[in-house]
Design a protein around this motif. Structure first.
Motif, PDB file in Angstrom:
ATOM      1  N   CYS A   1       0.407   7.228  -6.388  1.00 14.91           N
ATOM      2  CA  CYS A   1      -0.502   8.409  -6.592  1.00 14.91           C
ATOM      3  C   CYS A   1      -0.044   9.468  -6.527  1.00 14.91           C
ATOM      4  O   CYS A   1      -0.575  10.563  -7.064  1.00 14.91           O
ATOM      5  CB  CYS A   1      -1.205   7.566  -5.670  1.00 14.91           C
TER       6      CYS A   1
ATOM      7  N   LYS B   1       2.020   2.345  -3.733  1.00 10.60           N
ATOM      8  CA  LYS B   1       0.570   2.282  -4.764  1.00 10.60           C
ATOM      9  C   LYS B   1      -0.114   3.637  -3.976  1.00 10.60           C
ATOM     10  O   LYS B   1       0.148   4.745  -4.697  1.00 10.60           O
ATOM     11  CB  LYS B   1      -0.875   1.478  -3.999  1.00 10.60           C
TER      12      LYS B   1
ATOM     13  N   ARG C   1       0.812  -1.485  -0.144  1.00  6.95           N
ATOM     14  CA  ARG C   1      -0.102   0.571  -0.287  1.00  6.95           C
ATOM     15  C   ARG C   1       0.656   1.122   0.054  1.00  6.95           C
ATOM     16  O   ARG C   1       0.267   2.241  -0.751  1.00  6.95           O
ATOM     17  CB  ARG C   1      -0.769   0.003   1.523  1.00  6.95           C
TER      18      ARG C   1
END
Length: 68
Positions: free
Chosen positions: A50, A46, A43
């Motif tokens: 982003c 990611k 996570r």
């Protein structure tokens, strides 16, 4: 070469290099804080991707609108 324009150019070039280094270091530190906080790597990576994509969209929009 001497003169004000040469000094301005040198200052701008050094400023751009320093800004790039500071940006990369801050991005890595943010990623490490995410990894430490989540106690995993999936996570946080990611979230960092982003963040980079959002930053790229923002800079692209600003460049298109302002015409820099």
């Amino acid at each position: 070469m001497t003169g004000l324009s040469v000094l301005d150019y040198d200052e701008m070039e050094q400023s751009q290099k320093d800004t790039m280094v500071a940006s990369v270091v801050s991005l890595l530190i943010c990623a490490l804080i995410f990894i430490y906080g989540y106690q995993e790597t999936g996570r946080p990576v990611k979230a960092t991707v982003c963040l980079v994509v959002g930053l790229a969209y923002t800079l692209a929009f600003a460049t298109l609108v302002m015409g820099i």
